[in-house]
Design a protein around this motif. Structure first.
Motif, PDB file in Angstrom:
ATOM      1  N   ALA A  78      43.791 101.123  45.150  1.00  0.00           N
ATOM      2  CA  ALA A  78      42.682 100.441  45.825  1.00  0.00           C
ATOM      3  C   ALA A  78      42.258  99.151  45.124  1.00  0.00           C
ATOM      4  O   ALA A  78      41.088  98.765  45.176  1.00  0.00           O
ATOM      5  CB  ALA A  78      41.501 101.389  45.972  1.00  0.00           C
ATOM      6  N   THR A  79      43.189  98.480  44.461  1.00  0.00           N
ATOM      7  CA  THR A  79      42.833  97.198  43.839  1.00  0.00           C
ATOM      8  C   THR A  79      43.630  96.047  44.462  1.00  0.00           C
ATOM      9  O   THR A  79      43.677  94.959  43.905  1.00  0.00           O
ATOM     10  CB  THR A  79      43.102  97.225  42.313  1.00  0.00           C
ATOM     11  N   GLY A  80      44.251  96.293  45.622  1.00  0.00           N
ATOM     12  CA  GLY A  80      45.078  95.257  46.256  1.00  0.00           C
ATOM     13  C   GLY A  80      44.479  94.755  47.555  1.00  0.00           C
ATOM     14  O   GLY A  80      43.260  94.790  47.755  1.00  0.00           O
ATOM     15  N   SER A  94      48.366  89.286  55.242  1.00  0.00           N
ATOM     16  CA  SER A  94      48.492  88.809  53.854  1.00  0.00           C
ATOM     17  C   SER A  94      49.952  88.586  53.439  1.00  0.00           C
ATOM     18  O   SER A  94      50.199  87.955  52.409  1.00  0.00           O
ATOM     19  CB  SER A  94      47.818  89.796  52.887  1.00  0.00           C
ATOM     20  N   ASN A  95      50.921  89.055  54.250  1.00  0.00           N
ATOM     21  CA  ASN A  95      52.331  88.747  53.938  1.00  0.00           C
ATOM     22  C   ASN A  95      52.570  87.237  53.961  1.00  0.00           C
ATOM     23  O   ASN A  95      53.523  86.755  53.352  1.00  0.00           O
ATOM     24  CB  ASN A  95      53.280  89.409  54.947  1.00  0.00           C
ATOM     25  N   ILE A  96      51.719  86.515  54.661  1.00  0.00           N
ATOM     26  CA  ILE A  96      51.844  85.045  54.720  1.00  0.00           C
ATOM     27  C   ILE A  96      51.787  84.453  53.307  1.00  0.00           C
ATOM     28  O   ILE A  96      52.434  83.444  53.023  1.00  0.00           O
ATOM     29  CB  ILE A  96      50.733  84.444  55.623  1.00  0.00           C
ATOM     30  N   SER A  98      40.611  96.727  33.295  1.00  0.00           N
ATOM     31  CA  SER A  98      39.949  95.418  33.388  1.00  0.00           C
ATOM     32  C   SER A  98      40.143  94.789  34.771  1.00  0.00           C
ATOM     33  O   SER A  98      39.327  93.995  35.227  1.00  0.00           O
ATOM     34  CB  SER A  98      40.477  94.478  32.302  1.00  0.00           C
ATOM     35  N   LYS A  99      41.214  95.181  35.469  1.00  0.00           N
ATOM     36  CA  LYS A  99      41.464  94.641  36.819  1.00  0.00           C
ATOM     37  C   LYS A  99      40.348  95.089  37.769  1.00  0.00           C
ATOM     38  O   LYS A  99      39.857  94.302  38.583  1.00  0.00           O
ATOM     39  CB  LYS A  99      42.834  95.141  37.316  1.00  0.00           C
ATOM     40  N   VAL A 100      39.931  96.331  37.645  1.00  0.00           N
ATOM     41  CA  VAL A 100      38.854  96.843  38.501  1.00  0.00           C
ATOM     42  C   VAL A 100      37.568  96.076  38.226  1.00  0.00           C
ATOM     43  O   VAL A 100      36.854  95.667  39.146  1.00  0.00           O
ATOM     44  CB  VAL A 100      38.634  98.361  38.247  1.00  0.00           C
ATOM     45  N   LEU A 106      47.509 105.208  48.418  1.00  0.00           N
ATOM     46  CA  LEU A 106      48.403 104.098  48.776  1.00  0.00           C
ATOM     47  C   LEU A 106      49.413 103.960  47.652  1.00  0.00           C
ATOM     48  O   LEU A 106      49.035 103.802  46.483  1.00  0.00           O
ATOM     49  CB  LEU A 106      47.584 102.806  48.930  1.00  0.00           C
ATOM     50  N   LEU A 107      50.675 104.050  48.003  1.00  0.00           N
ATOM     51  CA  LEU A 107      51.724 103.912  46.984  1.00  0.00           C
ATOM     52  C   LEU A 107      52.620 102.743  47.314  1.00  0.00           C
ATOM     53  O   LEU A 107      52.940 102.501  48.491  1.00  0.00           O
ATOM     54  CB  LEU A 107      52.582 105.181  46.908  1.00  0.00           C
ATOM     55  N   HIS A 108      53.042 102.058  46.281  1.00  0.00           N
ATOM     56  CA  HIS A 108      54.017 100.985  46.442  1.00  0.00           C
ATOM     57  C   HIS A 108      55.340 101.616  46.871  1.00  0.00           C
ATOM     58  O   HIS A 108      55.792 102.563  46.239  1.00  0.00           O
ATOM     59  CB  HIS A 108      54.152 100.256  45.098  1.00  0.00           C
ATOM     60  N   PHE A 165      41.634 104.690  40.388  1.00  0.00           N
ATOM     61  CA  PHE A 165      42.793 104.913  39.534  1.00  0.00           C
ATOM     62  C   PHE A 165      43.572 103.600  39.462  1.00  0.00           C
ATOM     63  O   PHE A 165      43.928 103.024  40.491  1.00  0.00           O
ATOM     64  CB  PHE A 165      43.650 106.014  40.166  1.00  0.00           C
ATOM     65  N   THR A 166      43.815 103.106  38.276  1.00  0.00           N
ATOM     66  CA  THR A 166      44.485 101.813  38.124  1.00  0.00           C
ATOM     67  C   THR A 166      45.315 101.803  36.843  1.00  0.00           C
ATOM     68  O   THR A 166      45.015 102.546  35.899  1.00  0.00           O
ATOM     69  CB  THR A 166      43.441 100.671  38.055  1.00  0.00           C
ATOM     70  N   ARG A 167      46.313 100.933  36.826  1.00  0.00           N
ATOM     71  CA  ARG A 167      47.086 100.815  35.585  1.00  0.00           C
ATOM     72  C   ARG A 167      46.335 100.006  34.553  1.00  0.00           C
ATOM     73  O   ARG A 167      46.669 100.020  33.379  1.00  0.00           O
ATOM     74  CB  ARG A 167      48.446 100.160  35.889  1.00  0.00           C
ATOM     75  N   LYS A 168      45.291  99.251  34.986  1.00  0.00           N
ATOM     76  CA  LYS A 168      44.591  98.366  34.059  1.00  0.00           C
ATOM     77  C   LYS A 168      43.101  98.339  34.403  1.00  0.00           C
ATOM     78  O   LYS A 168      42.705  97.740  35.426  1.00  0.00           O
ATOM     79  CB  LYS A 168      45.191  96.959  34.205  1.00  0.00           C
TER      80      LYS A 168
HETATM   81  N1  LIG Z   1      52.982  94.452  53.802  1.00  0.00           N
HETATM   82  C1  LIG Z   1      53.117  95.014  54.987  1.00  0.00           C
HETATM   83  O1  LIG Z   1      53.349  94.350  56.016  1.00  0.00           O
HETATM   84  C2  LIG Z   1      52.969  96.512  55.110  1.00  0.00           C
HETATM   85  C3  LIG Z   1      53.091  97.104  56.375  1.00  0.00           C
HETATM   86  C4  LIG Z   1      52.894  98.486  56.501  1.00  0.00           C
HETATM   87  C5  LIG Z   1      52.588  99.258  55.399  1.00  0.00           C
HETATM   88  N2  LIG Z   1      52.492  98.654  54.177  1.00  0.00           N
HETATM   89  C6  LIG Z   1      52.133  99.500  53.020  1.00  0.00           C
HETATM   90  O2  LIG Z   1      50.927  99.015  52.465  1.00  0.00           O
HETATM   91  C7  LIG Z   1      50.929  99.277  51.059  1.00  0.00           C
HETATM   92  C8  LIG Z   1      50.637  97.983  50.289  1.00  0.00           C
HETATM   93  O3  LIG Z   1      49.252  97.710  50.393  1.00  0.00           O
HETATM   94  P1  LIG Z   1      48.557  96.469  49.642  1.00  0.00           P
HETATM   95  O4  LIG Z   1      49.086  95.208  50.241  1.00  0.00           O
HETATM   96  O5  LIG Z   1      47.090  96.708  49.619  1.00  0.00           O
HETATM   97  O6  LIG Z   1      49.174  96.652  48.187  1.00  0.00           O
HETATM   98  P2  LIG Z   1      48.982  95.682  46.928  1.00  0.00           P
HETATM   99  O7  LIG Z   1      48.021  94.596  47.227  1.00  0.00           O
HETATM  100  O8  LIG Z   1      50.356  95.337  46.467  1.00  0.00           O
HETATM  101  O9  LIG Z   1      48.315  96.675  45.860  1.00  0.00           O
HETATM  102  C9  LIG Z   1      49.096  97.702  45.299  1.00  0.00           C
HETATM  103  C10 LIG Z   1      48.164  98.774  44.746  1.00  0.00           C
HETATM  104  O10 LIG Z   1      48.961  99.846  44.234  1.00  0.00           O
HETATM  105  C11 LIG Z   1      48.597 100.093  42.886  1.00  0.00           C
HETATM  106  N3  LIG Z   1      49.804 100.492  42.150  1.00  0.00           N
HETATM  107  C12 LIG Z   1      51.047  99.938  42.248  1.00  0.00           C
HETATM  108  N4  LIG Z   1      51.899 100.585  41.447  1.00  0.00           N
HETATM  109  C13 LIG Z   1      51.179 101.562  40.810  1.00  0.00           C
HETATM  110  C14 LIG Z   1      51.502 102.578  39.869  1.00  0.00           C
HETATM  111  N5  LIG Z   1      52.748 102.719  39.384  1.00  0.00           N
HETATM  112  N6  LIG Z   1      50.526 103.407  39.443  1.00  0.00           N
HETATM  113  C15 LIG Z   1      49.252 103.263  39.897  1.00  0.00           C
HETATM  114  N7  LIG Z   1      48.878 102.338  40.822  1.00  0.00           N
HETATM  115  C16 LIG Z   1      49.833 101.495  41.257  1.00  0.00           C
HETATM  116  C17 LIG Z   1      47.979  98.816  42.360  1.00  0.00           C
HETATM  117  O11 LIG Z   1      47.043  99.194  41.364  1.00  0.00           O
HETATM  118  P3  LIG Z   1      46.882  98.488  39.919  1.00  0.00           P
HETATM  119  O12 LIG Z   1      47.623  97.181  39.931  1.00  0.00           O
HETATM  120  O13 LIG Z   1      45.382  98.313  39.786  1.00  0.00           O
HETATM  121  O14 LIG Z   1      47.429  99.489  38.963  1.00  0.00           O
HETATM  122  C18 LIG Z   1      47.276  98.285  43.621  1.00  0.00           C
HETATM  123  O15 LIG Z   1      46.016  98.897  43.759  1.00  0.00           O
HETATM  124  C19 LIG Z   1      52.278  99.893  50.704  1.00  0.00           C
HETATM  125  O16 LIG Z   1      52.154 101.294  50.700  1.00  0.00           O
HETATM  126  C20 LIG Z   1      53.150  99.431  51.882  1.00  0.00           C
HETATM  127  O17 LIG Z   1      54.214 100.326  52.129  1.00  0.00           O
HETATM  128  C21 LIG Z   1      52.670  97.312  54.007  1.00  0.00           C
END
Ligand SMILES: NC(=O)c1ccc[n+]([C@@H]2O[C@H](COP(=O)([O-])OP(=O)(O)OC[C@H]3O[C@@H](n4cnc5c(N)ncnc54)[C@H](OP(=O)(O)O)[C@@H]3O)[C@@H](O)[C@H]2O)c1
Length: 299
Positions: free
Chosen positions: A12-14, A154-156, A40-42, A81-83, A35-38
């Protein structure tokens, strides 16, 4: 302060997390654990001036679940939300199992519209389905709400913004009348916040697709021109040129670049999601409104 509920947020920091947390911070009844890896980012994003106990930060990486496991008890809801990665379905299932075992009553998962496409139509379709199925298969699962957003506005920032700034144009392999299923991260975050605040029973195991503004490249160029006050052109390129740009310049692996090349066609029949305005209590953001809110990034 006494809070009625504690909501745990992973990822929840993206882009989605910012509007989600901002909305939840306005609710005096809930306390949040981020929950965050850092840590200070929060603090950088959400500040430090909150009432006592409003925000708890847990530092950790979800690839190692120890810190999550140690801190989830006492929470009623989980935002997840997972990467995307090869392993993310298993990681999500592991986190969800720990959460339900600890008494969490509702999980709100960010999946993707790609899960709505025909079975195994791409490896990403399979991955998104496995992500959802892993949680659905948990025996003591309670409520599980799935959000399936389409193509983030935001993909832009990863692509078009660079040539818009440097050359007042963007390159696109779509035909001029072919829509892209845009959704604003603000709408995704705010819908997640609404669900996390409403009664668990209301949403049960709901699945909500999210397309806010299907727009053609011509409409995109017109919106950019109006908001930025300078002529922005759309330049048509071939699928091959698009693939080359995504792999060579943006560094995407083959599978992802190929999916992004095909996606506008695969999702061509999906219009604006019916009912999204009911869930949000307002119309979803248009691409033009999103550009207006993020105008400085294009200057
Ligand atoms: N882009 C698209 O068009 C699209 C379309 C459909 C679905 N999605 C989905 O949307 C999601 C991306 O959302 P978003 O743009 O909000 O993401 P984002 O801005 O990239 O943020 C990623 C978040 O995941 C956390 N994170 C990443 N790796 C981590 C790890 N190993 N452990 C703990 N936390 C971790 C980060 O937290 P910290 O950095 O604070 O640790 C951050 O809060 C993905 O699941 C993607 O599949 C994207």
């Amino acid at each position: 302060m006494v809070y009625e509920e504690r909501i745990y947020l992973v990822g929840a920091t993206g882009n989605i997390g910012k509007p989600l947390v901002q909305k939840l911070l306005q609710d005096p009844k809930v306390a949040l654990t981020l929950f965050t890896r850092k840590a200070s980012k929060v603090q950088e994003i959400f500040g430090t001036d909150h009432s006592e106990g409003k925000i708890t930060i847990v530092e950790g990486d979800y690839d190692n679940k120890r810190s999550f496991e140690d801190s989830i008890t006492g929470h009623t809801r989980l935002f997840l939300l997972l990467h995307p990665s090869n392993d993310y379905a298993r990681t999500a299932q592991g986190i969800a199992e720990i959460a339900y075992n600890a008494g969490v009553k509702q999980i709100v998962l960010i999946s993707g519209i790609i899960a709505s496409l025909p079975w195994h139509s791409s490896s990403f379709n399979l991955g998104a389905r496995q992500l959802e199925q892993g949680i659905l298969s948990i025996p003591n699962k309670t409520s599980f709400v799935t959000l399936r957003p389409a193509y983030f506005m935001s993909n832009i920032f990863q692509g078009d913004v660079h040539t818009i700034k440097s050359a007042n144009k963007f390159f696109d392999s779509r035909e001029k009348d072919q829509t892209r299923p845009w959704i604003s991260p603000k709408d995704i975050g705010e819908l997640a916040a609404i669900i996390l605040q409403e009664p668990v029973e209301k949403h049960g195991d709901a699945v909500y697709e999210m397309i806010g503004d299907p727009a053609t490249p011509v409409q995109q160029a017109e919106a950019l021109t109006r908001v930025l006050g300078r002529e922005i052109a759309y330049e048509k390129i071939t699928d091959e040129q698009n693939y080359e740009m995504l792999t060579k310049q943006a560094g995407m692996p083959h599978g992802l670049a190929f999916m992004f090349t095909q996606l506008p066609v695969s999702l061509g029949q999906h219009g604006k999601t019916v009912g999204l305005s009911i869930l949000l209590g307002r119309q979803p953001q248009t691409l033009e409104q999103w550009i207006e809110e993020n105008k400085t990034a294009f200057l």
